[in-house]
Design a protein around this motif. Structure first.
Motif, mmCIF file in Angstrom:
data_model
loop_
_atom_site.group_PDB
_atom_site.id
_atom_site.type_symbol
_atom_site.label_atom_id
_atom_site.label_comp_id
_atom_site.label_asym_id
_atom_site.label_seq_id
_atom_site.Cartn_x
_atom_site.Cartn_y
_atom_site.Cartn_z
ATOM 1 N N LYS A 140 0.856 -1.171 0.000
ATOM 2 C CA LYS A 140 0.000 0.000 0.000
ATOM 3 C C LYS A 140 0.898 1.229 0.000
ATOM 4 C CE LYS A 140 -3.427 -0.168 2.711
ATOM 5 N NZ LYS A 140 -4.229 -0.248 3.951
ATOM 6 N N VAL A 141 0.627 2.177 -0.893
ATOM 7 C CA VAL A 141 1.435 3.387 -1.004
ATOM 8 C C VAL A 141 0.537 4.592 -0.726
ATOM 9 C CG1 VAL A 141 2.933 4.785 -2.466
ATOM 10 C CG2 VAL A 141 2.904 2.297 -2.736
ATOM 11 N N VAL A 142 0.906 5.368 0.287
ATOM 12 C CA VAL A 142 0.143 6.553 0.658
ATOM 13 C C VAL A 142 0.984 7.785 0.344
ATOM 14 C CG1 VAL A 142 -1.032 7.805 2.508
ATOM 15 C CG2 VAL A 142 -1.015 5.296 2.511
ATOM 16 N N LEU A 143 0.446 8.675 -0.478
ATOM 17 C CA LEU A 143 1.119 9.923 -0.810
ATOM 18 C C LEU A 143 0.576 11.003 0.115
ATOM 19 C CD1 LEU A 143 0.952 9.692 -4.727
ATOM 20 C CD2 LEU A 143 2.611 8.669 -3.149
ATOM 21 N N PHE A 144 1.429 11.506 1.013
ATOM 22 C CA PHE A 144 0.988 12.436 2.058
ATOM 23 C C PHE A 144 1.460 13.851 1.754
ATOM 24 C CE2 PHE A 144 1.789 14.482 6.256
ATOM 25 C CZ PHE A 144 0.455 14.595 6.652
ATOM 26 N N ASN A 145 0.487 14.754 1.667
ATOM 27 C CA ASN A 145 0.785 16.162 1.408
ATOM 28 C C ASN A 145 -0.030 17.007 2.372
ATOM 29 O OD1 ASN A 145 1.800 18.466 -0.057
ATOM 30 N ND2 ASN A 145 -0.220 18.648 -0.982
ATOM 31 N N ILE A 146 0.608 17.961 3.058
ATOM 32 C CA ILE A 146 -0.079 18.700 4.115
ATOM 33 C C ILE A 146 -0.923 19.843 3.572
ATOM 34 C CG2 ILE A 146 1.624 18.100 5.858
ATOM 35 C CD1 ILE A 146 2.942 20.780 5.481
ATOM 36 N N GLU A 149 -3.490 21.638 -2.152
ATOM 37 C CA GLU A 149 -2.995 21.791 -3.515
ATOM 38 C C GLU A 149 -1.787 20.882 -3.714
ATOM 39 O OE1 GLU A 149 -1.231 25.232 -6.500
ATOM 40 O OE2 GLU A 149 -2.222 25.801 -4.621
ATOM 41 N N ALA A 150 -1.896 19.959 -4.643
ATOM 42 C CA ALA A 150 -0.840 18.965 -4.837
ATOM 43 C C ALA A 150 0.379 19.587 -5.513
ATOM 44 C CB ALA A 150 -1.357 17.812 -5.684
ATOM 45 N N PRO A 151 1.577 19.377 -4.963
ATOM 46 C CA PRO A 151 2.789 19.882 -5.619
ATOM 47 C C PRO A 151 3.101 19.072 -6.869
ATOM 48 C CG PRO A 151 3.370 18.543 -3.717
ATOM 49 C CD PRO A 151 1.876 18.677 -3.714
ATOM 50 N N GLU A 152 4.002 19.607 -7.678
ATOM 51 C CA GLU A 152 4.370 18.948 -8.934
ATOM 52 C C GLU A 152 4.911 17.543 -8.690
ATOM 53 O OE1 GLU A 152 7.643 19.491 -12.555
ATOM 54 O OE2 GLU A 152 7.479 20.972 -10.951
ATOM 55 N N ASN A 153 5.714 17.377 -7.659
ATOM 56 C CA ASN A 153 6.304 16.067 -7.379
ATOM 57 C C ASN A 153 5.241 15.017 -7.093
ATOM 58 O OD1 ASN A 153 8.847 17.039 -7.749
ATOM 59 N ND2 ASN A 153 9.379 17.179 -5.584
ATOM 60 N N LEU A 154 4.212 15.386 -6.338
ATOM 61 C CA LEU A 154 3.151 14.422 -6.027
ATOM 62 C C LEU A 154 2.433 14.006 -7.301
ATOM 63 C CD1 LEU A 154 0.703 14.518 -3.041
ATOM 64 C CD2 LEU A 154 -0.132 13.989 -5.322
ATOM 65 N N THR A 155 2.139 14.958 -8.162
ATOM 66 C CA THR A 155 1.453 14.639 -9.416
ATOM 67 C C THR A 155 2.291 13.713 -10.277
ATOM 68 O OG1 THR A 155 0.342 16.788 -9.371
ATOM 69 C CG2 THR A 155 0.400 15.623 -11.479
ATOM 70 N N ARG A 156 3.591 13.990 -10.353
ATOM 71 C CA ARG A 156 4.483 13.150 -11.163
ATOM 72 C C ARG A 156 4.547 11.732 -10.623
ATOM 73 N NH1 ARG A 156 10.200 15.424 -11.443
ATOM 74 N NH2 ARG A 156 10.464 13.610 -12.819
ATOM 75 N N LEU A 157 4.700 11.588 -9.314
ATOM 76 C CA LEU A 157 4.803 10.259 -8.719
ATOM 77 C C LEU A 157 3.497 9.498 -8.865
ATOM 78 C CD1 LEU A 157 6.420 8.172 -7.184
ATOM 79 C CD2 LEU A 157 5.753 9.279 -5.042
ATOM 80 N N HIS A 158 2.387 10.186 -8.665
ATOM 81 C CA HIS A 158 1.079 9.527 -8.807
ATOM 82 C C HIS A 158 0.901 8.993 -10.230
ATOM 83 C CE1 HIS A 158 -3.334 9.136 -9.116
ATOM 84 N NE2 HIS A 158 -3.256 8.848 -7.829
ATOM 85 N N GLN A 159 1.243 9.789 -11.226
ATOM 86 C CA GLN A 159 1.114 9.355 -12.615
ATOM 87 C C GLN A 159 2.036 8.174 -12.915
ATOM 88 O OE1 GLN A 159 1.956 13.001 -14.722
ATOM 89 N NE2 GLN A 159 -0.160 13.715 -14.638
ATOM 90 N N LYS A 194 -4.049 8.926 -1.751
ATOM 91 C CA LYS A 194 -3.533 10.228 -1.325
ATOM 92 C C LYS A 194 -4.114 10.554 0.045
ATOM 93 C CE LYS A 194 -3.328 12.122 -6.035
ATOM 94 N NZ LYS A 194 -3.842 13.202 -6.922
ATOM 95 N N ALA A 195 -3.346 11.290 0.834
ATOM 96 C CA ALA A 195 -3.807 11.704 2.167
ATOM 97 C C ALA A 195 -3.313 13.120 2.446
ATOM 98 C CB ALA A 195 -3.308 10.741 3.236
#
Length: 319
Positions: A140-146, A149-159, A194-195
């Motif tokens: 399970k992979v959880v992408l955590f951003n506080i 608004e998602a930063p560029e890095n989160l969008t790239r990794l998610h894709q 995402k969280a």
């Protein structure tokens, strides 16, 4: 969904469907080596541009050894690894000779002590070290951003992870069952979420039982110190009473920041990378390649003899 990738099978010594193409004799080998120029050019191209894994190969075919030697002689004088071989019962000196002079790194074992099941372990290890979708199987992979608004890095990794979920590894085995075509999924896809709050991280990690879990934290571009929420997240994840579904393996945590975080900011004693790794004991990455490599590095099945020196060039190599 993306279409399944069909992996080509090249029968370099002929096919039973065309008996006239089968090569068994010395005369047939000589014909291939000295008269079939396209054949030689093709093999040299493959050996020089791809990482080859030899399985069930004896290295006694002189003409193939000669072609590999020609490839070794091209370019730099520095020995280069053209491929890897899974072969049992080879001595250290034998392996060293092939590594230094033939460009082949042997992955070997004592079959009398460990049996032939080690072959399966090696294959699984190589798969996990070169395919992220296999390395994250049952994870399970959880992408955590506080921030919402998602930063560029989160969008790239998610894709990138979404692409991996649809990779060909999930569709490698197919066949028929009760007269119908079916696909056997030996590699189960991972779950990606995402969280934005600690509560969402907790809910995500508790909702199902996975063998492994990852939390990727995204550092803000202008950050000079670790945010309080990131400290609280680590305290929660590693607290003995968190009751997360991680009884088999503890949660892995990665931080993805920027190259600017490698420098010490004014008023700070350590760079942001050094702060995370010193105070929170987590791995800080600055590129997508580093993040993806961390996924594969942690996925070697237990009991497999594997070292960095025997590790294929991961995602850098075209297979």
């Amino acid at each position: 969904t993306s279409p399944a990738v069909v992996t080509p099978v090249l029968q370099i010594h002929g096919s039973v469907n065309k008996p006239s193409t089968i090569v068994l004799s010395r005369e047939g080998y000589r014909r291939l080596l000295h008269t079939a120029s396209n054949y030689q050019h093709f093999l040299k191209s493959v050996m020089s541009s791809r990482t080859i894994l030899y399985v069930g190969f004896s290295f006694t075919d002189d003409y193939l050894n000669e072609i590999r030697s020609d490839v070794m002689s091209m370019g730099s004088d520095k020995p280069k690894t053209l491929g890897y071989a899974l072969i049992n019962g080879k001595s250290e000196s034998y392996c060293k000779y092939f590594r230094d002079h033939e460009g082949v790194a042997f992955l070997t074992w004592d079959e009398k002590a460990h049996g032939y099941g080690m072959l399966d372990r090696y294959l699984e290890s190589l798969l996990c070290m070169t395919q992220v979708s296999a390395a994250l199987s049952w994870a399970k992979v959880v992408l955590f951003n506080i921030h919402s608004e998602a930063p560029e890095n989160l969008t790239r990794l998610h894709q990138e992870l979404e692409k991996e979920k649809e990779s060909f590894v999930l569709k490698t085995m197919s066949g028929t069952k009760n007269g119908e075509k079916t696909v056997f999924k030996q590699i189960e896809p991972f779950k990606l979420t995402k969280a934005f709050t600690l509560g969402e991280v907790e809910t995500s990690l508790k909702e199902n039982n996975f063998l492994q879990s990852w939390v990727v934290i995204f550092a803000e571009k202008d950050s000079e110190a670790i945010p309080l929420l990131h400290r609280e997240l680590l305290q929660f994840l590693w607290h003995p009473h968190a009751n997360l579904n991680t009884s088999m393996y503890p949660t892995n945590v990665l931080v993805w920041g920027y190259s600017s975080h490698l420098k010490v900011a004014d008023g700070q004693k350590l760079s942001l990378k050094e702060q995370y790794e010193t105070y929170l004991h987590v791995t800080f990455c600055t590129t997508l390649e580093e993040i993806m490599e961390q996924f594969t590095r942690s996925a070697v099945p237990p009991g497999t003899a594997s070292t960095d020196s025997a590790r294929p060039a991961s995602r850098q190599a075209n297979k």
